[in-house]
Design an enzyme around this catalytic site. Structure first.
Site, PDB file in Angstrom:
ATOM      1  N   ARG A 238       0.797  -1.230   0.000  1.00 18.82           N
ATOM      2  CA  ARG A 238       0.000   0.000   0.000  1.00 18.82           C
ATOM      3  C   ARG A 238       0.837   1.292   0.000  1.00 18.82           C
ATOM      4  O   ARG A 238       0.598   2.199  -0.784  1.00 18.82           O
ATOM      5  CB  ARG A 238      -0.802  -0.036   1.288  1.00 18.82           C
ATOM      6  CG  ARG A 238      -2.107   0.639   1.251  1.00 18.82           C
ATOM      7  CD  ARG A 238      -2.749   0.442   2.610  1.00 18.82           C
ATOM      8  NE  ARG A 238      -3.900  -0.419   2.497  1.00 18.82           N
ATOM      9  CZ  ARG A 238      -4.837  -0.534   3.430  1.00 18.82           C
ATOM     10  NH1 ARG A 238      -4.732   0.131   4.546  1.00 18.82           N
ATOM     11  NH2 ARG A 238      -5.864  -1.313   3.259  1.00 18.82           N
TER      12      ARG A 238
ATOM     13  N   ARG B  59       0.094   0.195  10.215  1.00 19.35           N
ATOM     14  CA  ARG B  59      -1.013  -0.673  10.641  1.00 19.35           C
ATOM     15  C   ARG B  59      -1.245  -1.769   9.612  1.00 19.35           C
ATOM     16  O   ARG B  59      -1.334  -1.503   8.421  1.00 19.35           O
ATOM     17  CB  ARG B  59      -2.288   0.160  10.754  1.00 19.35           C
ATOM     18  CG  ARG B  59      -3.530  -0.668  10.975  1.00 19.35           C
ATOM     19  CD  ARG B  59      -4.770   0.153  10.745  1.00 19.35           C
ATOM     20  NE  ARG B  59      -5.006   0.406   9.340  1.00 19.35           N
ATOM     21  CZ  ARG B  59      -6.131   0.119   8.695  1.00 19.35           C
ATOM     22  NH1 ARG B  59      -7.142  -0.418   9.340  1.00 19.35           N
ATOM     23  NH2 ARG B  59      -6.273   0.396   7.417  1.00 19.35           N
TER      24      ARG B  59
HETATM   25  C1  LIG Z   1     -13.224   3.589   4.407  1.00 17.62           C
HETATM   26  C2  LIG Z   1     -12.600   2.862   5.566  1.00 17.62           C
HETATM   27  C3  LIG Z   1     -12.423   1.492   5.525  1.00 17.62           C
HETATM   28  C4  LIG Z   1     -11.862   0.821   6.621  1.00 17.62           C
HETATM   29  N1  LIG Z   1     -11.773  -0.540   6.587  1.00 17.62           N
HETATM   30  C5  LIG Z   1     -11.319  -1.200   7.699  1.00 17.62           C
HETATM   31  C6  LIG Z   1     -11.329  -2.617   7.754  1.00 17.62           C
HETATM   32  O1  LIG Z   1     -11.781  -3.286   6.842  1.00 17.62           O
HETATM   33  N2  LIG Z   1     -10.842  -3.208   8.881  1.00 17.62           N
HETATM   34  C7  LIG Z   1     -10.350  -2.505   9.941  1.00 17.62           C
HETATM   35  O2  LIG Z   1      -9.911  -3.105  10.940  1.00 17.62           O
HETATM   36  N3  LIG Z   1     -10.342  -1.152   9.905  1.00 17.62           N
HETATM   37  C8  LIG Z   1     -10.821  -0.498   8.834  1.00 17.62           C
HETATM   38  N4  LIG Z   1     -10.832   0.871   8.818  1.00 17.62           N
HETATM   39  C9  LIG Z   1     -10.414   1.583  10.041  1.00 17.62           C
HETATM   40  C10 LIG Z   1     -11.487   1.426  11.115  1.00 17.62           C
HETATM   41  O3  LIG Z   1     -12.758   1.567  10.503  1.00 17.62           O
HETATM   42  C11 LIG Z   1     -11.348   2.487  12.208  1.00 17.62           C
HETATM   43  O4  LIG Z   1     -10.026   2.490  12.696  1.00 17.62           O
HETATM   44  C12 LIG Z   1     -12.293   2.209  13.363  1.00 17.62           C
HETATM   45  O5  LIG Z   1     -13.605   2.064  12.882  1.00 17.62           O
HETATM   46  C13 LIG Z   1     -12.230   3.316  14.398  1.00 17.62           C
HETATM   47  O6  LIG Z   1     -13.265   3.135  15.324  1.00 17.62           O
HETATM   48  P1  LIG Z   1     -13.442   4.168  16.504  1.00 17.62           P
HETATM   49  O7  LIG Z   1     -14.564   3.652  17.332  1.00 17.62           O
HETATM   50  O8  LIG Z   1     -12.141   4.428  17.162  1.00 17.62           O
HETATM   51  O9  LIG Z   1     -13.855   5.539  15.788  1.00 17.62           O
HETATM   52  P2  LIG Z   1     -15.040   5.890  14.764  1.00 17.62           P
HETATM   53  O10 LIG Z   1     -15.754   4.695  14.262  1.00 17.62           O
HETATM   54  O11 LIG Z   1     -14.465   6.817  13.760  1.00 17.62           O
HETATM   55  O12 LIG Z   1     -16.086   6.694  15.683  1.00 17.62           O
HETATM   56  C14 LIG Z   1     -15.738   7.947  16.209  1.00 17.62           C
HETATM   57  C15 LIG Z   1     -16.913   8.458  16.991  1.00 17.62           C
HETATM   58  O13 LIG Z   1     -16.508   9.569  17.771  1.00 17.62           O
HETATM   59  C16 LIG Z   1     -17.466  10.608  17.654  1.00 17.62           C
HETATM   60  N5  LIG Z   1     -16.778  11.861  17.944  1.00 17.62           N
HETATM   61  C17 LIG Z   1     -15.626  12.335  17.410  1.00 17.62           C
HETATM   62  N6  LIG Z   1     -15.305  13.505  17.987  1.00 17.62           N
HETATM   63  C18 LIG Z   1     -16.266  13.773  18.903  1.00 17.62           C
HETATM   64  C19 LIG Z   1     -16.494  14.837  19.800  1.00 17.62           C
HETATM   65  N7  LIG Z   1     -15.666  15.894  19.894  1.00 17.62           N
HETATM   66  N8  LIG Z   1     -17.596  14.799  20.584  1.00 17.62           N
HETATM   67  C20 LIG Z   1     -18.472  13.763  20.507  1.00 17.62           C
HETATM   68  N9  LIG Z   1     -18.295  12.714  19.671  1.00 17.62           N
HETATM   69  C21 LIG Z   1     -17.200  12.726  18.885  1.00 17.62           C
HETATM   70  C22 LIG Z   1     -18.016  10.469  16.260  1.00 17.62           C
HETATM   71  O14 LIG Z   1     -19.259  11.113  16.176  1.00 17.62           O
HETATM   72  C23 LIG Z   1     -18.085   8.946  16.163  1.00 17.62           C
HETATM   73  O15 LIG Z   1     -19.273   8.512  16.789  1.00 17.62           O
HETATM   74  C24 LIG Z   1     -11.407   1.556   7.746  1.00 17.62           C
HETATM   75  C25 LIG Z   1     -11.569   2.927   7.776  1.00 17.62           C
HETATM   76  C26 LIG Z   1     -12.170   3.583   6.706  1.00 17.62           C
HETATM   77  C27 LIG Z   1     -12.355   5.065   6.770  1.00 17.62           C
END
Ligand SMILES: Cc1cc2nc3c(=O)[nH]c(=O)nc-3n(C[C@H](O)[C@H](O)[C@H](O)COP(=O)(O)OP(=O)(O)OC[C@H]3O[C@@H](n4cnc5c(N)ncnc54)[C@H](O)[C@@H]3O)c2cc1C
Length: 544
Positions: free
Chosen positions: A287, A383
């Site tokens: 990648r 990663r």
């Molecule tokens: C297109 C794409 C494809 C991916 N594919 C994969 C995959 O196949 N496998 C894999 O392991 N990973 C994948 N990833 C990475 C993975 O999706 C993310 O690392 C993971 O979902 C992060 O989860 P999280 O709960 O930390 O954050 P997120 O799912 O991003 O959630 C963040 C949350 O925080 C909230 N938030 C943010 N700031 C604030 C604030 N100031 N106040 C209140 N709420 C706030 C948002 O509203 C949201 O609810 C992918 C990412 C993308 C973008």
């Protein structure tokens, strides 16, 4: 008199990390989960590939550990990698029990087993998935489960502004006691008081002009933790995905690597292939190499994008293998079966973040950080695909156990100071905010993107410091809005990325600089750790 909410646990973020934590905490715990937009909006919903875990008898824990360590180029913490990988099967089983509809194998004989895919860097098939929209299935199941719980209150359209602590930076006994939160619906900042606060607010890829991430990824948690006095680690390691669709209405639509895996060719806009010049594996190179090659060609010729062509494959093959991508491209006027589609590399994943231990504990007592906002030591300098959702699930579970064990001994903080708005007015110059958003994301792309140099980093630092000054003035004088808060956080995170990149005098993993194009193997590889200055104040309303 403003509202003062009171909970055992405040969870800032409603993605895989935040919702798993909420569901794993004891049912008699009063929990608030915040989402700054709609509850489903975040990176989790958009994950396509899946979740890695050792689920096949031919695979092994040792093999998953080796692959993860190889991807991280000397910076993964071996203890953390083992911990995560060993807890993987249980984390997946928990989701199966929750009812996440993972894809099963074809044929009656195998219907009881889940289909596993193999992705870049993995020696085995170990990625469990729900067709090509795993994130949607996962997020939907988690949200449904949370809504069914009467101990969890979900606050959509509530953006956390800053954490509240009960002592000055550097005070070893200092605790996090909650957060100031803007209710976007009514435009009012409220106090959320909690025994435990968790940042589960995702990554910071929105700091770049092109990103595969939705608008939520503005690094709010990382910026809030830094302002509250937490260290921040490895922010120079941004993963760029080689191919995002280039289209004004599809600002963050990812074109899976599987398209190249199935024979898709990268071409310059004049139709000439170029990947062979960069790596003998051409389109199938890792990648980061593909992303760097595209970036090089775009910068050299001044192109806005390159092309990805899989039109030599029959239409039914494309429809079967890439149903979501094919449909979305058609909606936007591109028929992948007939023509090459325009693509650009895009910021995809934030490997750095707030350092935590195995239970998600941060530098500040009663403050936990889980998911993409955290830097646990799992990913190191790069990663491996599908390890990030695994990290969300495993660390949310361990944080839940740790919090549960500490609930009885942790008292509710006393009444906290209200947010002070007496000195501010409504802004009459929103254009400043939108202009600075654009400027920041463009210079981060041009100067701190896939290929860096000392000179570009210095330019970027100079610009970011000017923006910080401007935004701080603005923040001090006007009532806060969602856009202003996100911009303030993005500028903070941009500064942390630039400073971290400056400190790494080598190229390693996702950090590539023309001034030091090799990894420095003369000494043991180390993490980049930024330490905030000590202050003599509490992080309370007085800081706003
Ligand atoms: C297109 C794409 C494809 C991916 N594919 C994969 C995959 O196949 N496998 C894999 O392991 N990973 C994948 N990833 C990475 C993975 O999706 C993310 O690392 C993971 O979902 C992060 O989860 P999280 O709960 O930390 O954050 P997120 O799912 O991003 O959630 C963040 C949350 O925080 C909230 N938030 C943010 N700031 C604030 C604030 N100031 N106040 C209140 N709420 C706030 C948002 O509203 C949201 O609810 C992918 C990412 C993308 C973008």
């Amino acid at each position: 008199m403003h509202l003062q909410h009171q909970y055992d646990g405040l969870i800032i973020g409603s993605g895989a990390a935040g919702l798993t934590l909420a569901l794993r905490l004891p049912r008699d715990t009063r929990i608030a989960v915040l989402a700054k937009g709609p509850v489903k909006e975040g990176n989790t919903y958009y994950a396509q590939g899946g979740i890695s875990a050792v689920l096949d008898h031919k695979d092994s824990i040792e093999s998953h550990i080796t692959d993860t360590m190889n991807a991280g180029v000397g910076l993964c913490d071996p203890q953390v990698v083992r911990f995560t990988v060993e807890h993987g099967p249980e984390a997946v089983q928990w989701l199966v029990d929750l009812g996440v509809p993972f894809t099963r194998r074809d044929g009656e004989k195998h219907q009881a087993e889940f289909h596993l895919t193999r992705e870049g860097g993995h020696q085995h098939r170990r990625v469990i998935h729900a067709a090509d929209s795993t994130g949607k299935a996962l997020q939907t199941s988690l949200v449904d489960a949370v809504r069914a719980r009467d101990n969890i209150d979900l606050f959509e359209q509530h953006i956390a502004v800053d954490l509240i602590t009960d002592g000055p930076h550097g005070d070893p006994g200092r605790r996090c006691v909650g957060a100031y939160v803007l209710d976007r619906g009514v435009g009012r900042v409220e106090v959320f008081r909690a025994r435990f606060t968790t940042l589960a607010s995702g990554g910071a890829s929105k700091v770049y002009l092109y990103t595969s991430n939705p608008d939520t990824s503005t690094g709010d948690g990382i910026a809030m933790a830094w302002r509250a006095g937490c260290r921040v680690a490895n922010m120079e390691f941004n993963q760029f995905h080689p191919t995002c669709l280039y289209h004004p209405q599809a600002k963050s639509f990812l074109i899976s690597e599987a398209v190249r895996g199935e024979g898709g060719k990268l071409l310059l806009p004049d139709g000439k292939p170029f990947m062979q010049r960069f790596d003998p594996r051409a389109e199938l190179a890792p990648r980061d190499i593909v992303a760097r090659a595209i970036d090089h060609e775009m910068k050299r010729h001044g192109y806005d994008h390159v092309l990805l062509d899989i039109s030599h494959k029959p239409v039914d093959f494309i429809e079967k293998h890439f149903p979501t991508i094919y449909r979305r491209c058609l909606e936007l006027g591109f028929d992948m079966a007939e023509q090459a589609i325009p693509v650009v590399p895009a910021a995809h994943y934030t490997c750095g973040g707030v350092p935590t231990d195995l239970n998600g504990r941060s530098d500040i007592d009663n403050l936990y950080v889980v998911g993409e906002s955290a830097c646990t030591g799992l990913h190191g300098a790069n990663r491996m695909a599908s390890n990030s959702l695994l990290e969300c699930l495993v660390f949310a579970a361990s944080a839940a156990s740790d919090i549960a064990a500490r609930l009885a001994e942790t008292s509710m903080p006393p009444e906290l100071p209200e947010w002070d708005e007496s000195q501010v007015t409504d802004s009459d110059e929103e254009v400043v905010v939108s202009h600075n958003w654009d400027e920041l994301r463009r210079f981060m792309w041009d100067y701190v993107g896939i290929v860096r140099t000392n000179k570009r980093l210095e330019r970027a630092l100079h610009r970011v410091q000017m923006l910080q000054q401007e935004i701080q003035d603005y923040y001090g004088n006007f009532r806060v809005t969602n856009d202003l808060l996100e911009l303030r956080n993005l500028v903070q995170v941009a500064e942390l990325i630039i400073r971290s990149a400056h400190l790494r005098k080598e190229s390693r993993g996702l950090h590539y600089t023309l001034d030091y194009p090799q990894a420095d193997d003369s000494k043991t590889a180390s993490n980049t750790m930024l330490i905030p200055k000590k202050t003599t104040r509490n992080t309370t309303a007085a800081d706003t």
